[in-house]
Design a protein around this motif. Structure first.
Motif, PDB file in Angstrom:
ATOM      1  N   TYR A  90      49.920  44.358  40.137  1.00 17.38           N
ATOM      2  CA  TYR A  90      51.152  44.681  40.855  1.00 17.38           C
ATOM      3  C   TYR A  90      52.161  43.539  40.729  1.00 17.38           C
ATOM      4  CZ  TYR A  90      48.561  48.482  43.101  1.00 17.38           C
ATOM      5  OH  TYR A  90      47.823  49.619  43.345  1.00 17.38           O
ATOM      6  N   VAL A  91      51.634  42.307  40.742  1.00 19.99           N
ATOM      7  CA  VAL A  91      52.466  41.110  40.638  1.00 19.99           C
ATOM      8  C   VAL A  91      51.932  40.270  39.493  1.00 19.99           C
ATOM      9  CG1 VAL A  91      53.301  39.048  41.833  1.00 19.99           C
ATOM     10  CG2 VAL A  91      52.882  41.157  43.122  1.00 19.99           C
ATOM     11  N   ALA A  92      52.846  39.753  38.681  1.00 20.12           N
ATOM     12  CA  ALA A  92      52.433  38.941  37.533  1.00 20.12           C
ATOM     13  C   ALA A  92      51.573  37.760  37.988  1.00 20.12           C
ATOM     14  CB  ALA A  92      53.669  38.432  36.790  1.00 20.12           C
ATOM     15  N   GLY A  93      50.482  37.555  37.276  1.00 23.29           N
ATOM     16  CA  GLY A  93      49.598  36.442  37.597  1.00 23.29           C
ATOM     17  C   GLY A  93      48.518  36.776  38.597  1.00 23.29           C
ATOM     18  N   LYS A  94      48.532  37.992  39.159  1.00 22.64           N
ATOM     19  CA  LYS A  94      47.521  38.414  40.117  1.00 22.64           C
ATOM     20  C   LYS A  94      46.912  39.735  39.653  1.00 22.64           C
ATOM     21  CE  LYS A  94      49.600  36.089  44.105  1.00 22.64           C
ATOM     22  NZ  LYS A  94      50.109  36.247  45.501  1.00 22.64           N
ATOM     23  N   PRO A  95      46.028  39.673  38.658  1.00 18.35           N
ATOM     24  CA  PRO A  95      45.502  40.920  38.081  1.00 18.35           C
ATOM     25  C   PRO A  95      44.630  41.709  39.060  1.00 18.35           C
ATOM     26  CG  PRO A  95      44.312  39.016  37.229  1.00 18.35           C
ATOM     27  CD  PRO A  95      45.461  38.476  38.023  1.00 18.35           C
ATOM     28  N   VAL A  96      44.786  43.020  39.009  1.00 21.94           N
ATOM     29  CA  VAL A  96      43.900  43.922  39.755  1.00 21.94           C
ATOM     30  C   VAL A  96      42.752  44.352  38.852  1.00 21.94           C
ATOM     31  CG1 VAL A  96      43.749  46.119  40.977  1.00 21.94           C
ATOM     32  CG2 VAL A  96      45.816  44.727  41.191  1.00 21.94           C
ATOM     33  N   PHE A  97      43.099  44.744  37.606  1.00 22.45           N
ATOM     34  CA  PHE A  97      42.082  45.117  36.620  1.00 22.45           C
ATOM     35  C   PHE A  97      42.289  44.287  35.356  1.00 22.45           C
ATOM     36  CE2 PHE A  97      42.642  49.442  38.718  1.00 22.45           C
ATOM     37  CZ  PHE A  97      41.520  49.311  39.517  1.00 22.45           C
ATOM     38  N   GLN A  98      41.191  43.905  34.736  1.00 16.98           N
ATOM     39  CA  GLN A  98      41.234  43.240  33.445  1.00 16.98           C
ATOM     40  C   GLN A  98      40.198  43.880  32.537  1.00 16.98           C
ATOM     41  OE1 GLN A  98      40.865  39.022  34.949  1.00 16.98           O
ATOM     42  NE2 GLN A  98      42.640  38.682  33.633  1.00 16.98           N
TER      43      GLN A  98
END
Length: 609
Positions: free
Chosen positions: A368-376
């Motif tokens: 949702y926010v750059a640098g804070k991944p939810v899925f990788q």
């Protein structure tokens, strides 16, 4: 069509290409109704010309009377023609003005309707992220203000500025015939006065835009407070809400005063300038008349035209202020609404065709926010007709997964396939037409129960709606309401209990009968007895469908084919309920941690790598 009287018949499922500037936005609707506006401009020019020629007709009458007395002949023989001119000019004013007014009645409401409809159509294509960042009440207020502003800008030009140009032009031509110096003096003053008024009003535009933004902000805050009025009651925060809103109201008042004081300074300038010129022009005309350089009729015409033009010029500053206030409102609304859409369909996007309902995530990265991944690098494969549960603490990514399937948000990389079709290459409408979603907090319109349920399939008959309601165990409580299926549910369904809203949402999904079904805490608001009834409906609803279920009550998922266990955006376990318990891993610990059948919000659990 001259006026495009019935734009509501036009069906447009794509976002209209709306200009992002206030001038371009207004020009779009000028060109859309060009012939009607040109006809009104011609009629207004005729009315303005007739009005400004009245002093000329009076001059002719006075000169004719003076000549008749000088020659000692019958007055009526000399004034007959000027009287006819005077009468025809008055008749022209009536006919031209009322013809223009009739066109306005046909054109005005239609123009505003089209602006509102196209702004709303554009707004609908914004992403979920956009709506999470804006007040619904503020957006609705901006649509209303922009539609009103566009109409007022066009009407101000058409009914104020354009007639003034005609009046100034005709008046100066008439005055040149009387006295060139008088005409040049008046013409030069008008030019300087209009220029200064325009520049001052132009500076006022930034005040008007700030004032429009403040009004929209206050409207949004009021709607937000009214929507959450129950919270204010439950926490005894009535005075706090008044104080909280009062702060924004005071800000609006402060900005309003800044705007109005600037306008007042402009009015001081225009009134003083007009007063000086009125005295100067009358004095100059008297000097010319006393030197026998003009007739009584010419003096009367010159004085009348001068006074009329000065009065109209004085009103011009007010019209400039209003004009820039309208453009400020338009600019505020356009800048907020007409922004690039985050989620777009590709050109000539095809419709999604679902036959089996397989779902596949391939190397999906999302945040949702750059640098804070939810899925990788997320990979998931769900077979046709498979029933899959999603388990994990709040924030582990379960709802985000459903949002990505519905394409409410876009992944940064990777692909999501339904029946081997990339959902980013098909139209969003066809995608969501093939998916039924029952959210944790069902969203209902302030419409009848019949309309809310039929929203699942608009062409469903009343009997089909009632049958779906029975399957969802909603028919019983609906018939207990005062007006049955015609009962209004209140804003966002506030007249219904949480369980009742959930059953309406379930009936809507049953009616939709899509190949893919997503459930996000669909039974969380139900009591145990109702839940057992609903489970029967869900078993019916899930037949021959691919299903994904989020639930904090793990017993709800125990009968499903497979359970995906999420932790911090990763799937750490995958298997049936029995398999996961035998694994004695993360899921087994979640199962043992349940309190009253529900998972806690979070816990410190070591996750096996």
């Amino acid at each position: 069509m001259l006026f495009n009287v019935a734009p509501a018949q036009i069906e447009n499922t794509e976002a209209p290409p709306l200009p992002a500037t206030s001038f371009g936005f207004c020009f779009r609707y000028v060109t859309a109704y060009l012939w009607g506006i040109l006809l009104m401009a011609a009629l207004e020019a005729g009315q303005a010309a007739c009005s400004i020629l009245l002093p000329y007709a009076i001059k002719q009458i006075m000169d004719a009377v003076t000549l008749a007395h000088t020659l000692k002949i019958d007055v009526w023989t000399k004034v007959e023609s000027p009287l006819w001119l005077f009468g025809l000019l008055n008749l022209g004013i009536v006919l031209f003005s009322r013809a223009s007014g009739s066109i306005l009645i046909m054109l005005g409401p239609t123009l505003r309707l089209r602006v509102r409809r196209e702004l709303f159509a554009y707004l609908q294509h914004h992403s979920q992220r956009y709506f999470l960042s804006h007040f619904a009440g503020s957006l609705a207020n901006r649509i209303s203000e922009v539609s009103l502003g566009v109409a007022n800008v066009i009407w101000t030009v058409l009914f104020d500025f354009w007639p003034l140009i005609i009046s100034f032009s005709v008046s100066l031509i008439l005055l040149i015939g009387v006295n060139l110096e008088l005409a040049l003096t008046l013409g030069l003053w008008i030019a300087v006065y209009v220029l200064i008024s325009f520049l001052l009003a132009l500076r006022c535009r930034q005040y008007a835009q700030k004032y429009a933004a403040a009004r929209s902000m206050v409207s949004g805050k009021i709607v937000d407070s009214v929507t959450n009025i129950m919270n204010a009651k439950l926490f005894a925060r009535r005075e706090y809400e008044q104080t909280y809103l009062g702060g924004y109201l005071n800000t609006e008042v402060k900005i309003a005063r800044q705007t109005f004081w600037f306008m007042e300074r402009i009015r001081w300038f225009q009134f003083i300038a007009a007063m000086i010129l009125m005295l100067g022009i009358i004095g100059y005309a008297l000097k010319i008349w006393s030197a026998n350089a003009m007739t009584v009729g010419e003096f009367a015409m010159a004085a009348s035209l001068s006074l009329m033009l000065i009065e109209q010029a004085r009103g011009l500053s007010r019209r400039f202020l209003e004009f820039f206030e309208y453009t400020g409102n338009i600019n505020d609304g356009v800048s907020q609404i007409i922004q690039p859409h985050e989620i777009l369909d590709p050109v000539n996007a095809k419709n999604l065709i679902v036959k089996s309902g397989t779902i596949k995530f391939h190397k999906v990265d999302f945040s949702y926010v750059a640098g804070k991944p939810v899925f990788q690098n997320l990979n998931i494969s769900i077979k046709s007709g498979e029933k899959v549960g999603l388990v994990g603490f709040s924030g582990s990514g379960k709802s985000s997964l459903l949002n990505l399937i519905l394409r409410l948000f876009e992944p940064q990389s990777g692909s999501i396939l339904i029946d081997q079709q990339n959902i980013h290459s098909v139209s969003q409408e066809s995608l969501r037409n093939n998916i039924a979603m029952i959210p944790q907090d069902p969203m209902l319109f302030h419409r009848t129960l019949m309309e809310n349920i039929r929203y699942g399939r608009l062409d469903a008959s009343d009997n089909e709606v009632i049958e779906a309601s029975k399957k969802a165990h909603a028919h019983e409580f609906i018939m207990d309401t005062e007006e049955g299926y015609e009962s209004l549910v209140g804003e966002r369904g506030v007249k219904l209990s949480g369980g009742q809203r959930q059953r309406i949402a379930l009936a809507r999904a049953i009616l939709k009968n899509s190949s893919i079904l997503l459930l996000d805490e669909a039974t969380s608001a139900l009591d145990s007895i109702t839940e057992r009834l609903i489970q029967e409906s869900l078993v019916y609803l899930m037949r021959h469908k691919t299903v994904m279920v989020i639930a904090h009550r793990l017993s709800t998922l125990s009968h499903l084919d497979r359970i995906l266990v999420f932790h911090q955006g990763q799937i750490i376990e995958n298997g049936s309920h029995a398999e996961l318990l035998r694994l004695n891993g993360h899921y087994a610990k979640l199962w043992s941690m349940q309190a009253g059948g529900f998972l806690p919000e979070a816990a410190d659990i070591q996750v096996r790598s």
